[in-house]
Design a protein around this motif. Structure first.
Motif, PDB file in Angstrom:
ATOM      1  N   UNK A   1       0.838  -1.194   0.000  1.00  0.00           N
ATOM      2  CA  UNK A   1       0.000   0.000   0.000  1.00  0.00           C
ATOM      3  C   UNK A   1       0.880   1.253   0.000  1.00  0.00           C
ATOM      4  N   UNK A   2       0.617   2.141  -0.929  1.00  0.00           N
ATOM      5  CA  UNK A   2       1.431   3.358  -1.013  1.00  0.00           C
ATOM      6  C   UNK A   2       1.108   4.267   0.157  1.00  0.00           C
ATOM      7  N   UNK A   3       2.134   4.851   0.775  1.00  0.00           N
ATOM      8  CA  UNK A   3       1.876   5.764   1.878  1.00  0.00           C
ATOM      9  C   UNK A   3       1.143   7.021   1.395  1.00  0.00           C
ATOM     10  N   UNK A   4       0.326   7.645   2.242  1.00  0.00           N
ATOM     11  CA  UNK A   4      -0.401   8.847   1.834  1.00  0.00           C
ATOM     12  C   UNK A   4       0.549  10.013   1.598  1.00  0.00           C
ATOM     13  N   UNK A   5       0.037  11.016   0.869  1.00  0.00           N
ATOM     14  CA  UNK A   5       0.866  12.154   0.496  1.00  0.00           C
ATOM     15  C   UNK A   5       1.372  12.925   1.711  1.00  0.00           C
ATOM     16  N   UNK A   6       0.518  13.053   2.738  1.00  0.00           N
ATOM     17  CA  UNK A   6       0.930  13.796   3.938  1.00  0.00           C
ATOM     18  C   UNK A   6       2.171  13.151   4.543  1.00  0.00           C
ATOM     19  N   UNK A   7       2.195  11.821   4.519  1.00  0.00           N
ATOM     20  CA  UNK A   7       3.336  11.094   5.081  1.00  0.00           C
ATOM     21  C   UNK A   7       4.588  11.366   4.257  1.00  0.00           C
ATOM     22  N   UNK A   8       4.449  11.301   2.932  1.00  0.00           N
ATOM     23  CA  UNK A   8       5.609  11.509   2.064  1.00  0.00           C
ATOM     24  C   UNK A   8       6.183  12.913   2.217  1.00  0.00           C
ATOM     25  N   UNK A   9       5.296  13.914   2.272  1.00  0.00           N
ATOM     26  CA  UNK A   9       5.790  15.289   2.391  1.00  0.00           C
ATOM     27  C   UNK A   9       6.440  15.561   3.733  1.00  0.00           C
ATOM     28  N   UNK A  10       5.799  15.087   4.792  1.00  0.00           N
ATOM     29  CA  UNK A  10       6.399  15.324   6.100  1.00  0.00           C
ATOM     30  C   UNK A  10       7.756  14.610   6.172  1.00  0.00           C
ATOM     31  N   UNK A  11       7.850  13.455   5.540  1.00  0.00           N
ATOM     32  CA  UNK A  11       9.121  12.731   5.531  1.00  0.00           C
ATOM     33  C   UNK A  11      10.196  13.522   4.795  1.00  0.00           C
ATOM     34  N   UNK A  12       9.828  14.046   3.625  1.00  0.00           N
ATOM     35  CA  UNK A  12      10.796  14.803   2.837  1.00  0.00           C
ATOM     36  C   UNK A  12      11.327  16.005   3.623  1.00  0.00           C
ATOM     37  N   UNK A  13      10.394  16.763   4.211  1.00  0.00           N
ATOM     38  CA  UNK A  13      10.802  17.973   4.931  1.00  0.00           C
ATOM     39  C   UNK A  13      11.692  17.619   6.122  1.00  0.00           C
ATOM     40  N   UNK A  14      11.234  16.634   6.902  1.00  0.00           N
ATOM     41  CA  UNK A  14      11.981  16.262   8.105  1.00  0.00           C
ATOM     42  C   UNK A  14      13.386  15.772   7.751  1.00  0.00           C
ATOM     43  N   UNK A  15      13.467  14.892   6.779  1.00  0.00           N
ATOM     44  CA  UNK A  15      14.771  14.300   6.468  1.00  0.00           C
ATOM     45  C   UNK A  15      15.723  15.332   5.845  1.00  0.00           C
ATOM     46  N   UNK A  16      15.173  16.295   5.091  1.00  0.00           N
ATOM     47  CA  UNK A  16      16.025  17.334   4.515  1.00  0.00           C
ATOM     48  C   UNK A  16      16.616  18.217   5.614  1.00  0.00           C
ATOM     49  N   UNK A  17      15.749  18.654   6.550  1.00  0.00           N
ATOM     50  CA  UNK A  17      16.229  19.494   7.650  1.00  0.00           C
ATOM     51  C   UNK A  17      17.284  18.761   8.476  1.00  0.00           C
ATOM     52  N   UNK A  18      17.005  17.496   8.735  1.00  0.00           N
ATOM     53  CA  UNK A  18      17.911  16.716   9.572  1.00  0.00           C
ATOM     54  C   UNK A  18      19.261  16.544   8.878  1.00  0.00           C
ATOM     55  N   UNK A  19      19.226  16.302   7.565  1.00  0.00           N
ATOM     56  CA  UNK A  19      20.481  16.157   6.824  1.00  0.00           C
ATOM     57  C   UNK A  19      21.308  17.436   6.929  1.00  0.00           C
ATOM     58  N   UNK A  20      20.623  18.586   6.824  1.00  0.00           N
ATOM     59  CA  UNK A  20      21.323  19.862   6.946  1.00  0.00           C
ATOM     60  C   UNK A  20      21.984  20.002   8.312  1.00  0.00           C
ATOM     61  N   UNK A  21      21.232  19.691   9.355  1.00  0.00           N
ATOM     62  CA  UNK A  21      21.735  19.780  10.730  1.00  0.00           C
ATOM     63  C   UNK A  21      22.957  18.881  10.916  1.00  0.00           C
ATOM     64  N   UNK A  22      22.852  17.653  10.393  1.00  0.00           N
ATOM     65  CA  UNK A  22      23.937  16.686  10.567  1.00  0.00           C
ATOM     66  C   UNK A  22      25.183  17.124   9.802  1.00  0.00           C
ATOM     67  N   UNK A  23      24.989  17.624   8.590  1.00  0.00           N
ATOM     68  CA  UNK A  23      26.147  17.877   7.729  1.00  0.00           C
ATOM     69  C   UNK A  23      26.811  19.229   7.954  1.00  0.00           C
ATOM     70  N   UNK A  24      26.123  20.158   8.622  1.00  0.00           N
ATOM     71  CA  UNK A  24      26.671  21.501   8.794  1.00  0.00           C
ATOM     72  C   UNK A  24      28.099  21.483   9.381  1.00  0.00           C
ATOM     73  N   UNK A  25      28.299  20.839  10.538  1.00  0.00           N
ATOM     74  CA  UNK A  25      29.661  20.806  11.083  1.00  0.00           C
ATOM     75  C   UNK A  25      30.643  20.063  10.176  1.00  0.00           C
ATOM     76  N   UNK A  26      30.151  19.058   9.468  1.00  0.00           N
ATOM     77  CA  UNK A  26      31.046  18.318   8.574  1.00  0.00           C
ATOM     78  C   UNK A  26      31.520  19.251   7.461  1.00  0.00           C
TER      79      UNK A  26
END
Lengths: 330, 279
Positions: free
Chosen positions: B1-26
């Motif tokens: 079953x494909x995940x709903x759009x709300x799930x996909x968008x919240x995932x995209x936003x969250x993971x992008x922000x987190x990647x930025x936070x993680x990589x900034x010091x690197x």
């Protein structure tokens, strides 16, 4: 060896029935009983030497008037009875007041840090439960803060928090104009948030790792059954994923709490031997009391009080969570 | 079953922000290590005014980085090997045998996990000095003392994790080996250990990282010749200037081996945690 071997042979010759097995079985059984202890011996000796004996000595020291004059031969230091403890918990006097302040700062810091680490780690793990393109790469990236040596990672944050040449002030002040003038991050009140940021950055991947491992133990059929019953994605997360993670979370939160509460490396690299009051974590506070102001007796008393606190918290936590587990089984 | 759009968008936003936070010091670490000194003493710049490898050459002469590196490698390496071997023995005993004092042992070892390091820093320091005075074995200031200390730091978590892992290896396997004439140690090394490789690798990674990153005991218990990277890295600040570009270059150099090793072994780590710590 030479005297017992013939004797055993005699017994076997004399009584060739059930008794004949006795001498042959006994060494085997003795080895089996002794073996576990033998296997545990190295760990036991090391734990005794490096943890338990020093702990006992530390407790003895906390009852001594231990200053730098006695450190060469600490056994001769005069007894102070409970004076070190009285000084530590006299919250109206400077030493006790500073200790209480440091304790409260540490509690606030630990609760916030553990909460945020857990939240970010769990959210990331749940979002990354499905396969999607780039998931493997992302997972590897997310583990980088955990893998980086503490001092290398924290020293980079020190550079970022610099007043004149740091990234944080450059972004907040020069680029976004959010502040009137560049702020100080490693001294003053902001230091609490600087410390929290670094601690969360460094700590959340561990929560991510553990929750990710925990998710792999949830059988896929549960989700299939829920989907058949018409449960949407968010409902599945709320009804299946989070409850299934409960035992994992109980261990995770306890371990995160103990590590964060006792963390010395992060504040020490961030601030040096003396932390600013707003971020004066208890480990650095005790280190400072012992090795900077040379009052080892008081430092030991503070350590013992800290240990008692951790024992009580852990005990209460274990009792509460094991009761929860029992009722959830019913 | 494909995940709903709300799930996909919240995932995209969250993971992008987190990647930025993680990589900034690197990003800061890598880019600053390639900047000339003027770029890191003045206002922060996202992009260097000119790229230079100078910091990577100078780091070896500003402080004796190579010596610190070797010290860290010896201390962390030996502590890891010793801690893994000892943890394997202990976990095997607890997982496979019933004996008096088993609970006391596990509870004692696990509770040492909660001791604040500061509690036994000074007593341990005094014990090492006393042992040195009495026997001539130099523990204080030597790599040996640090190795001894570090291997006990990772021991509780390692034992705990391996008990879980060994429990998940079916008992029938090593019992069959015992019937076939293996001794208990034969069964351990021929059957249980090979079946538990991911758990053992996970424990080894954890032990190495613990020892490689420790600061408190390294700063009290080492001298000029035995200093580890944890303490040595502080040497790049002189009274006049802080060589931030060199600090970043040195941080990168000491991090790369650990991070690379960790990322190569991370699959084992998740597998090891799944069977060990999480159960």
């Amino acid at each position: 060896m030479t005297t017992t071997a013939p004797a055993a042979a005699d017994v076997r010759k004399d009584s060739p029935g059930a008794a004949a097995h006795e001498p042959r079985r006994r060494p085997g059984r003795i080895r089996r009983i002794g073996l576990p202890y033998l296997l545990l011996l190295p760990a036991l000796i090391l734990e005794l030497l490096v943890h338990l004996v020093p702990m006992v000595i530390g407790i003895v020291m906390s009852f001594k008037e231990l200053t730098q004059f006695y450190i060469r031969d600490w056994g001769t230091a005069p007894w102070s009875n409970l004076r070190n403890y009285q000084v530590s918990v006299d919250f109206d006097a400077p030493v006790g007041e500073a200790l209480l302040h440091s304790f409260l700062v540490t509690i606030a810091f630990t609760v916030l840090s553990v909460g945020l680490c857990w939240l970010i780690g769990t959210t990331a793990a749940v979002y990354m439960q499905d396969t999607f393109r780039g998931r493997g790469l992302l997972r590897a990236l997310f583990l980088v803060p955990y893998a980086l040596p503490v001092y290398a990672a924290v020293i980079t944050w020190v550079f970022m928090f610099q007043h004149d040449n740091g990234l944080v002030n450059h972004v907040l002040h020069d680029q976004l104009h959010l502040t009137d003038k560049p702020s100080f991050w490693l001294i003053g009140d902001n230091s609490f948030y600087a410390l929290l940021t670094v601690s969360v950055w460094k700590g959340w991947p561990f929560a991510f790792l553990i929750v990710m491992a925990g998710l792999q133990n949830i059988p896929g059929e549960l989700y299939e059954a829920a989907a058949l019953d018409g449960a949407g994605r968010w409902q599945q997360i709320r009804r299946i994923t989070l409850p299934s993670l409960r035992p994992v979370n109980q261990v995770l939160v306890l371990v995160l709490f103990l590590w964060t509460f006792n963390d010395f490396n992060t504040p020490y690299v961030l601030f040096g031997k003396t932390a600013p009051a707003a971020a004066d974590l208890i480990s650095v506070h005790i280190y400072q009391a012992s090795f900077v102001t040379w009052n080892f007796g008081t430092g030991s008393a503070m350590s013992v009080l800290l240990l008692l606190f951790l024992l009580v918290v852990t005990g209460v936590y274990l009792v509460l969570t094991s009761r929860g587990r029992r009722t959830s089984d019913v | 079953m494909a995940p709903p759009r709300s799930f996909l968008w919240s995932r995209r936003i969250f993971l992008t922000l987190l990647t930025g936070f993680v990589l900034l010091p690197v990003y800061v670490m890598v880019s600053s290590s390639l900047k000339p000194l003027a770029d890191v003493t003045g206002k922060f710049r996202w992009l260097p005014s000119g790229l230079t490898l100078r910091p990577y050459i100078d780091i070896w002469s500003t402080v004796p980085l190579a010596r610190y590196f070797v010290n860290s490698l010896i201390v962390a390496g030996v502590a890891t090997v010793a801690s893994v071997v000892i943890a394997v023995f202990s976990a095997y005993a607890v997982s496979r045998y019933e004996f008096r004092g088993k609970r006391v042992f596990t509870v004692t070892v696990l509770s040492t996990q909660m001791f604040p390091g500061i509690l036994f820093l000074l007593p341990l320091f005094l014990i090492y000095v006393n042992i040195g005075n009495a026997t001539g074995i130099a523990l204080f200031g030597s790599r040996g003392g640090l190795i001894l200390t570090y291997l006990t730091f990772s021991l509780p978590f390692s034992i705990w994790m391996l008990i879980g892992y060994f429990d998940s290896v079916p008992r029938d396997l090593d019992e069959a080996a015992l019937v076939d004439g293996c001794g208990p140690l034969g069964a351990l090394f021929r059957v249980v250990v090979p079946a538990a490789v991911p758990g053992i690798v996970a424990v080894a990674v954890y032990a190495f990282m613990t020892a490689w990153g420790e600061v408190l005991f390294a700063s009290v218990m080492t001298n000029d010749t035995t200093r580890t990277l944890a303490v040595g890295l502080q040497g790049y600040s002189t009274l006049n200037d802080v060589y931030w570009n060199q600090i970043m270059a040195a941080s990168l150099v000491v991090s790369v081996p650990v991070v690379a090793g960790f990322l190569l072994l991370q699959r084992y780590l998740v597998a090891g945690l799944t069977a060990g710590a999480v159960k």
